[in-house]
Design a protein around this motif. Structure first.
Motif, mmCIF file in Angstrom:
data_model
loop_
_atom_site.group_PDB
_atom_site.id
_atom_site.type_symbol
_atom_site.label_atom_id
_atom_site.label_comp_id
_atom_site.label_asym_id
_atom_site.label_seq_id
_atom_site.Cartn_x
_atom_site.Cartn_y
_atom_site.Cartn_z
ATOM 1 N N LYS A 32 60.057 22.748 80.729
ATOM 2 C CA LYS A 32 60.207 21.362 80.184
ATOM 3 C C LYS A 32 60.840 20.538 81.171
ATOM 4 N N ALA A 33 61.788 21.242 81.851
ATOM 5 C CA ALA A 33 62.187 20.407 83.145
ATOM 6 C C ALA A 33 61.130 20.152 84.340
ATOM 7 N N TYR A 34 60.259 21.151 84.435
ATOM 8 C CA TYR A 34 59.401 20.765 85.286
ATOM 9 C C TYR A 34 58.517 19.746 84.747
ATOM 10 N N VAL A 35 57.871 19.647 83.694
ATOM 11 C CA VAL A 35 57.284 18.538 83.046
ATOM 12 C C VAL A 35 57.843 17.192 83.070
ATOM 13 N N ASN A 36 58.974 17.351 82.696
ATOM 14 C CA ASN A 36 59.831 15.893 82.730
ATOM 15 C C ASN A 36 60.183 15.407 84.211
ATOM 16 N N THR A 37 60.420 16.457 85.096
ATOM 17 C CA THR A 37 60.478 15.817 86.224
ATOM 18 C C THR A 37 59.585 15.102 87.068
ATOM 19 N N VAL A 38 58.183 15.875 86.801
ATOM 20 C CA VAL A 38 56.912 15.405 87.571
ATOM 21 C C VAL A 38 56.337 14.075 86.818
ATOM 22 N N ARG A 39 56.814 14.082 85.378
ATOM 23 C CA ARG A 39 56.504 12.853 84.500
ATOM 24 C C ARG A 39 57.247 11.564 84.979
ATOM 25 N N ARG A 40 58.543 11.531 85.578
ATOM 26 C CA ARG A 40 59.415 10.716 85.969
ATOM 27 C C ARG A 40 58.966 10.308 87.271
ATOM 28 N N LEU A 41 58.664 11.063 88.158
ATOM 29 C CA LEU A 41 58.117 10.750 89.518
ATOM 30 C C LEU A 41 56.811 10.352 89.457
ATOM 31 N N ALA A 42 55.893 10.410 88.763
ATOM 32 C CA ALA A 42 54.594 10.007 88.461
ATOM 33 C C ALA A 42 54.541 8.634 87.840
ATOM 34 N N ALA A 43 55.378 8.452 87.141
ATOM 35 C CA ALA A 43 55.591 7.116 86.546
ATOM 36 C C ALA A 43 56.214 6.198 87.710
ATOM 37 N N ALA A 44 57.010 6.552 88.731
ATOM 38 C CA ALA A 44 57.510 5.704 89.754
ATOM 39 C C ALA A 44 56.604 5.874 90.872
ATOM 40 N N ASN A 45 55.206 6.296 90.963
ATOM 41 C CA ASN A 45 54.262 6.386 91.810
ATOM 42 C C ASN A 45 54.576 7.299 92.753
ATOM 43 N N LYS A 46 55.634 8.272 92.781
ATOM 44 C CA LYS A 46 55.958 9.079 93.927
ATOM 45 C C LYS A 46 55.328 10.253 94.130
ATOM 46 N N GLN A 47 54.049 10.279 94.446
ATOM 47 C CA GLN A 47 53.021 11.232 94.410
ATOM 48 C C GLN A 47 53.655 12.373 95.693
ATOM 49 N N SER A 48 54.591 11.809 96.591
ATOM 50 C CA SER A 48 54.801 12.514 97.780
ATOM 51 C C SER A 48 55.938 13.222 97.181
ATOM 52 N N TYR A 49 56.874 12.726 96.546
ATOM 53 C CA TYR A 49 58.001 13.717 95.911
ATOM 54 C C TYR A 49 57.392 14.749 95.082
ATOM 55 N N ILE A 50 56.387 14.397 94.282
ATOM 56 C CA ILE A 50 55.897 15.324 93.502
ATOM 57 C C ILE A 50 55.461 16.716 94.107
ATOM 58 N N ASP A 51 54.444 16.323 95.459
ATOM 59 C CA ASP A 51 54.069 17.398 96.336
ATOM 60 C C ASP A 51 55.137 18.123 96.798
ATOM 61 N N GLU A 52 56.269 17.156 97.032
ATOM 62 C CA GLU A 52 57.634 17.913 97.720
ATOM 63 C C GLU A 52 58.076 19.129 96.770
ATOM 64 N N ILE A 53 58.173 18.795 95.662
ATOM 65 C CA ILE A 53 58.921 19.749 94.561
ATOM 66 C C ILE A 53 57.902 20.914 94.385
ATOM 67 N N LEU A 54 56.776 20.564 94.336
ATOM 68 C CA LEU A 54 55.634 21.728 93.861
ATOM 69 C C LEU A 54 55.592 22.624 94.939
ATOM 70 N N GLN A 55 55.431 22.161 96.374
ATOM 71 C CA GLN A 55 55.257 22.830 97.518
ATOM 72 C C GLN A 55 56.309 23.696 97.495
ATOM 73 N N HIS A 56 57.531 23.143 97.153
ATOM 74 C CA HIS A 56 58.826 24.149 97.534
ATOM 75 C C HIS A 56 58.778 25.249 96.621
ATOM 76 N N GLN A 57 57.967 25.340 95.424
ATOM 77 C CA GLN A 57 57.850 26.537 94.790
ATOM 78 C C GLN A 57 57.251 27.705 95.363
ATOM 79 N N LYS A 58 56.402 27.475 96.597
ATOM 80 C CA LYS A 58 55.909 28.496 97.053
ATOM 81 C C LYS A 58 56.593 29.550 98.031
ATOM 82 N N ARG A 59 58.094 29.199 97.870
ATOM 83 C CA ARG A 59 59.089 30.120 98.708
ATOM 84 C C ARG A 59 59.448 31.237 97.594
ATOM 85 N N TYR A 60 59.346 31.063 96.479
ATOM 86 C CA TYR A 60 59.744 31.881 95.491
ATOM 87 C C TYR A 60 58.667 32.922 95.143
ATOM 88 N N PRO A 61 59.044 34.237 94.515
ATOM 89 C CA PRO A 61 58.279 35.076 94.305
ATOM 90 C C PRO A 61 57.284 34.834 93.137
#
Length: 390
Positions: free
Chosen positions: A68-97
């Motif tokens: 739910k936190a993933y969805v809500n955070t991405v939703r807020r960023l999408a509403a603000a047209n911050k696609q680069s921020y969305i890419d930043e937090i989702l790319q960040h997930q690649k460092r985890y197992p």
């Protein structure tokens, strides 16, 4: 998907491309819930949101249970047209197992798609082998859904016809439903109907979503005879209709002023044990409002409550605007107060219209009450101004 079916689908999509396609959205694909304040978030606020999310991501519990936190955070960023921020937090997930878990990665693909970022979704899907993450029909379906949510209807041809042959993936019913939906969105409903025949040849059965997609498209285009054939096909396949199936028909009948038939369909729902929802009642309420019958629309709102179905934002807006149009500002006031008590957003424009009507009728106490309610509401902050003297 067999080679013959792939060629058939490719040919169908090639034909459908002659239809003018909707332009890809420039902003978000999410249906954004209104915030408490109508002021847009600052870049500083969003930067802090990104930093906090990345910090929380270091917790395995957060990554496993924080959907739910993933969805809500991405939703807020999408509403603000911050696609680069969305890419930043989702790319960040690649460092985890967790990135080696297909369910987790499929979720990221889905979030990209809901933000209208199909290229990034496709790139992540392509990278899965390098991330030691298996690709099965689960991630394939997530990619197809991302394609649909990004309005890339023509690309579904390429995905559905080529990827299953390149990868050891056997499409299931969920895989075919976006294909049917894409045809319907492109105005090629006939091709969508043909897909049902094609997928059965692959040993896959259409489901309720398949048929509801077709019914919705057919009724929106007043193709009642073909819709009846789909109902017959559902019966033949032992697919039980649900509220959405009936609501599509009710909405079309009400739009065509075939009100008695729409009510009969509603009654049939009850006899079949299908419970109507807010969409069903809203279709009836809107139909009666369009027919200039506010009293009947009110009655159906009461019927809605009797059926343990709560009015939603749409219910209050439809009735509120029509009540104002009919000069019934007391009823409109009642609706606004009820909506706020239920945390339903009616919107500042409707509130302003009701306020102006009450003032015009010299109902000053009611007008002051509404204005104070709008300002003090803890869930939504309405921008409502006292009407200027003319």
């Amino acid at each position: 998907m067999s080679s013959s079916v792939c060629r058939r689908l490719h040919g169908l999509f090639a034909t459908a491309k002659t239809t003018s396609l909707p332009k890809p959205p420039k902003a978000t694909i999410f249906h954004v819930s209104p915030a408490v304040s109508s002021d847009p978030p600052t870049d500083k606020t969003l930067t802090a949101l990104v930093a906090k999310f990345k910090k929380n991501s270091s917790s395995n519990h957060f990554r496993r249970h924080g959907h739910k936190a993933y969805v809500n955070t991405v939703r807020r960023l999408a509403a603000a047209n911050k696609q680069s921020y969305i890419d930043e937090i989702l790319q960040h997930q690649k460092r985890y197992p967790n990135i080696t878990n297909e369910g987790f990665t499929a979720q990221l693909i889905s979030l990209y798609g809901k933000s209208g970022m199909f290229d990034q979704a496709h790139k992540l899907f392509d990278e899965m082998p390098q991330l030691n993450c298996d690709r099965t029909v689960m991630s394939f379906n997530a990619l197809l859904s991302a394609c649909m949510n990004s309005k890339k209807f023509d690309k579904i041809s390429e995905l559905s016809s080529e990827l299953p042959e390149k990868l050891p993936i056997k499409p299931d019913t969920v895989s075919y439903n976006p294909v049917v939906k894409a045809f319907c969105e492109m105005g090629s409903i006939g091709s969508g109907l043909l897909v049902v025949n094609e997928i059965e040849k692959s040993g896959v059965q259409p489901d309720l979503i398949t048929f509801n997609t077709l019914l919705d498209a057919l009724y929106r285009n007043d193709r009642f005879e073909e819709a009846e054939k789909v109902w017959g096909l559902m019966q033949e396949k032992n697919v039980v209709p649900d509220g959405r199936s009936y609501t599509a028909k009710i909405r079309a009948l009400m739009a065509g002023k075939r009100i008695s038939e729409a009510v009969e369909v509603f009654q049939k729902m009850g006899s079949k044990g299908v419970k109507p929802d807010a969409f069903t009642f809203n279709a009836l309420i809107k139909g009666f409002c369009d027919d200039e019958n506010l009293e009947e629309a009110k009655r159906w709102c009461e019927e809605m409550l009797k059926n343990d179905c709560k009015p939603d934002n749409v219910t209050y807006r439809i009735l509120g605007y029509h009540a104002c149009d009919k000069g019934d500002f007391e009823y409109a006031l009642k609706l606004c107060k009820e909506a706020m008590s239920r945390r339903c957003l009616v919107g500042s424009p409707l509130m302003q219209l009701v306020l102006a009507g009450l003032v015009k009728e010299s109902k000053m106490e009611e007008a002051k009450e509404l204005m104070e309610l709008g300002k003090s509401n803890s869930f939504f902050q309405y921008k409502v101004e006292w009407p200027s003297d003319e």
